[in-house]
Scaffold this motif. Structure first.
Motif, PDB file in Angstrom:
ATOM      1  N   VAL A 138       0.856  -1.368   0.010  1.00 44.79           N
ATOM      2  CA  VAL A 138      -0.062   0.137   0.012  1.00 44.79           C
ATOM      3  C   VAL A 138       0.841   1.269   0.059  1.00 44.79           C
ATOM      4  O   VAL A 138       0.553   2.212  -0.732  1.00 44.79           O
ATOM      5  CB  VAL A 138      -1.065  -0.265   1.193  1.00 44.79           C
ATOM      6  N   GLU A 139       1.841   1.252   0.909  1.00 49.05           N
ATOM      7  CA  GLU A 139       2.779   2.336   1.057  1.00 49.05           C
ATOM      8  C   GLU A 139       3.556   2.424  -0.520  1.00 49.05           C
ATOM      9  O   GLU A 139       3.509   3.674  -1.140  1.00 49.05           O
ATOM     10  CB  GLU A 139       3.910   2.176   1.954  1.00 49.05           C
ATOM     11  N   ILE A 140       3.887   1.579  -1.372  1.00 47.45           N
ATOM     12  CA  ILE A 140       4.489   1.605  -2.719  1.00 47.45           C
ATOM     13  C   ILE A 140       3.574   2.215  -3.551  1.00 47.45           C
ATOM     14  O   ILE A 140       3.970   3.056  -4.342  1.00 47.45           O
ATOM     15  CB  ILE A 140       5.081   0.192  -2.985  1.00 47.45           C
ATOM     16  N   VAL A 141       2.261   1.785  -3.686  1.00 47.13           N
ATOM     17  CA  VAL A 141       1.511   2.138  -4.267  1.00 47.13           C
ATOM     18  C   VAL A 141       0.958   3.564  -4.202  1.00 47.13           C
ATOM     19  O   VAL A 141       0.877   4.476  -5.097  1.00 47.13           O
ATOM     20  CB  VAL A 141      -0.171   1.376  -4.033  1.00 47.13           C
ATOM     21  N   ASN A 142       0.958   4.074  -2.940  1.00 45.48           N
ATOM     22  CA  ASN A 142       0.967   5.399  -2.321  1.00 45.48           C
ATOM     23  C   ASN A 142       1.986   6.282  -3.058  1.00 45.48           C
ATOM     24  O   ASN A 142       1.615   7.549  -3.518  1.00 45.48           O
ATOM     25  CB  ASN A 142       0.799   5.722  -1.024  1.00 45.48           C
ATOM     26  N   HIS A 143       3.139   5.867  -2.670  1.00 44.42           N
ATOM     27  CA  HIS A 143       4.328   6.555  -3.420  1.00 44.42           C
ATOM     28  C   HIS A 143       4.555   6.791  -4.718  1.00 44.42           C
ATOM     29  O   HIS A 143       4.957   7.811  -5.405  1.00 44.42           O
ATOM     30  CB  HIS A 143       5.462   6.166  -2.709  1.00 44.42           C
ATOM     31  N   VAL A 144       3.959   5.603  -5.530  1.00 46.13           N
ATOM     32  CA  VAL A 144       4.122   5.783  -6.973  1.00 46.13           C
ATOM     33  C   VAL A 144       2.906   6.557  -7.637  1.00 46.13           C
ATOM     34  O   VAL A 144       3.303   7.474  -8.517  1.00 46.13           O
ATOM     35  CB  VAL A 144       3.736   4.385  -7.667  1.00 46.13           C
ATOM     36  N   LEU A 145       1.815   6.557  -6.879  1.00 43.71           N
ATOM     37  CA  LEU A 145       0.805   7.427  -7.644  1.00 43.71           C
ATOM     38  C   LEU A 145       0.581   8.885  -7.110  1.00 43.71           C
ATOM     39  O   LEU A 145       0.208   9.669  -7.712  1.00 43.71           O
ATOM     40  CB  LEU A 145      -0.510   6.564  -7.108  1.00 43.71           C
ATOM     41  N   GLU A 146       1.095   9.014  -5.591  1.00 43.87           N
ATOM     42  CA  GLU A 146       1.044  10.376  -5.298  1.00 43.87           C
ATOM     43  C   GLU A 146       2.381  10.586  -4.278  1.00 43.87           C
ATOM     44  O   GLU A 146       2.759   9.697  -3.808  1.00 43.87           O
ATOM     45  CB  GLU A 146      -0.070  10.418  -4.029  1.00 43.87           C
ATOM     46  N   PRO A 147       2.868  11.768  -4.780  1.00 46.24           N
ATOM     47  CA  PRO A 147       4.291  12.256  -4.041  1.00 46.24           C
ATOM     48  C   PRO A 147       4.055  12.320  -2.500  1.00 46.24           C
ATOM     49  O   PRO A 147       2.806  12.679  -2.095  1.00 46.24           O
ATOM     50  CB  PRO A 147       4.699  13.356  -4.618  1.00 46.24           C
ATOM     51  N   PRO A 148       4.995  12.012  -1.781  1.00 49.64           N
ATOM     52  CA  PRO A 148       4.763  12.178  -0.317  1.00 49.64           C
ATOM     53  C   PRO A 148       4.530  13.546   0.093  1.00 49.64           C
ATOM     54  O   PRO A 148       4.719  14.516  -0.596  1.00 49.64           O
ATOM     55  CB  PRO A 148       6.133  11.732   0.286  1.00 49.64           C
ATOM     56  N   THR A 149       3.580  13.972   1.181  1.00 52.15           N
ATOM     57  CA  THR A 149       3.259  15.134   1.818  1.00 52.15           C
ATOM     58  C   THR A 149       4.043  15.405   3.144  1.00 52.15           C
ATOM     59  O   THR A 149       4.086  14.309   3.761  1.00 52.15           O
ATOM     60  CB  THR A 149       1.766  15.386   1.850  1.00 52.15           C
ATOM     61  N   PRO A 150       4.245  16.593   3.640  1.00 56.71           N
ATOM     62  CA  PRO A 150       4.977  16.819   4.757  1.00 56.71           C
ATOM     63  C   PRO A 150       4.018  16.830   5.879  1.00 56.71           C
ATOM     64  O   PRO A 150       4.386  17.064   6.936  1.00 56.71           O
ATOM     65  CB  PRO A 150       5.635  17.956   4.313  1.00 56.71           C
ATOM     66  N   SER A 151       2.711  16.536   5.370  1.00 55.78           N
ATOM     67  CA  SER A 151       1.720  16.974   6.513  1.00 55.78           C
ATOM     68  C   SER A 151       1.547  15.683   7.611  1.00 55.78           C
ATOM     69  O   SER A 151       1.126  16.106   8.733  1.00 55.78           O
ATOM     70  CB  SER A 151       0.370  17.070   6.071  1.00 55.78           C
TER      71      SER A 151
END
Length: 346
Positions: free
Chosen positions: A207-220
């Motif tokens: 899930v973390e991989i999918v998240n980082h591939v589809l959406e850039p990390p946010t600092p929030s």
């Protein structure tokens, strides 16, 4: 507040009417019908008590989520949570465990509820391993965050933040806990538990991989980037992990699939309503430590899931621990807000 819960109230009325009709159909007596309605009500309360921390965590994710995906989770997520996890999921367990087709699995659940209960109960160790590992990663990731500035219990959270940059420390702790729990089990059960826990760990990483591939990390936040499909997938797996103990615990009251679906479905709808209420009212932002309490509750639930593989902990204790932690976090937030207001006034 009522406008956030009217949908759940209507859904409850429909489900209870359905439960009354079903109870009369199978029992033919007023006493039998009232007994089934009572079980449905108790299951609904059980689901809400076990999943209140789930609502708080969902709200903490949703408040930073893209509005489009936020709405999709609050609509599609309801169908997945109510019908997927509370109706389809127990049938899938039987399909896999007994090597049955979907029609045969449903037939078994309706015609031989005792055998159906036995099969689902036999899958208990695997479910606890998967859910415990996934929730453990979710909880630890929140506290092992070097950029987290706000602490509720500083004596615990500050040391964790200091070592947060050590790579894979969360994974190491989950694996250590998995090994420790497995030593309390018979060899065959230990293997099942370890494999399921590894599956939960890999699911979290996926899930973390999918998240980082589809959406850039946010600092929030230190958990996951809350923007789109990755966050949606994260929330659905999180909800599934929370629902394991509710589904298993329901068999303490009944092994009837329809009654379980009605009771847990009502509870799931109210959990969604609580999530919407917390997001719309900005409660997670207003009460600063509420999110911390929810993640402490997640870690507590993960530990309880591991313990439940070799020593049963009553569902009422599980629900009470989460409620107490969130209640204490809420009370601490109120005190902090009052102190801050007094200082500003002075």
């Amino acid at each position: 507040m009522l406008k956030h819960f009217w949908g759940s109230l209507v859904f409850t009325a429909i489900c209870m009417a359905l439960g009354g009709w079903y109870g009369w159909t199978i029992s033919g007596t007023v006493e039998g019908t009232l007994s089934i309605l009572w079980i449905c009500a108790v299951l609904a309360v059980l689901e809400v008590s076990l999943s209140f921390d789930n609502a708080a965590v969902n709200a903490s994710v949703l408040k930073d989520m893209d509005p489009v995906w936020q709405q999709r989770f609050l609509t599609w997520g309801i169908a997945i949570a109510v019908f997927g996890m509370r109706v389809v999921f127990p049938v899938v367990i039987v399909m896999v465990a007994a090597s049955l087709g979907p029609i045969d699995a449903v037939s078994l659940a309706l015609s031989e509820p005792a055998e159906y209960q036995r099969i689902v109960s036999d899958a208990h160790i695997g479910l606890m391993g998967f859910g415990g590992a996934f929730l453990g990663m979710v909880g630890l990731k929140f506290f092992f965050d070097a950029e987290k500035e706000l602490n509720w219990i500083a004596a615990i959270e500050r040391p964790l933040a200091k070592v947060a940059e050590i790579e894979a420390i969360s994974i190491g702790l989950v694996l250590l806990g998995t090994w420790a729990a497995s030593t309390m089990l018979a060899d065959s059960d230990a293997l099942t538990f370890i494999m399921a826990a590894i599956g939960g760990l890999l699911t979290y990483l996926a899930v973390e991989i999918v998240n980082h591939v589809l959406e850039p990390p946010t600092p929030s936040t230190g958990t996951v980037a809350k923007a789109g499909f990755g966050a949606f997938l994260y929330l659905e797996v999180l909800d599934a992990s929370f629902s394991f103990d509710g589904v298993i615990g329901a068999f303490a009251l009944t092994n009837n699939l329809i009654i379980i679906a009605i009771g847990l479905g009502i509870g799931a709808m109210f959990v969604r309503s609580m999530t919407i209420f917390l997001v719309r009212k900005g409660t997670m932002s207003e009460y600063r430590y509420l999110e911390h309490g929810a993640f402490y509750a997640i870690l507590a639930l993960a530990i309880i899931m591991y313990i439940n593989t070799f020593a049963h902990i009553p569902e009422v204790i599980t629900g009470l621990i989460g409620a107490v932690l969130i209640g204490l976090a809420f009370w601490s937030s109120v005190r902090a807000n009052r102190a801050e207001g007094t200082a500003q006034a002075a």
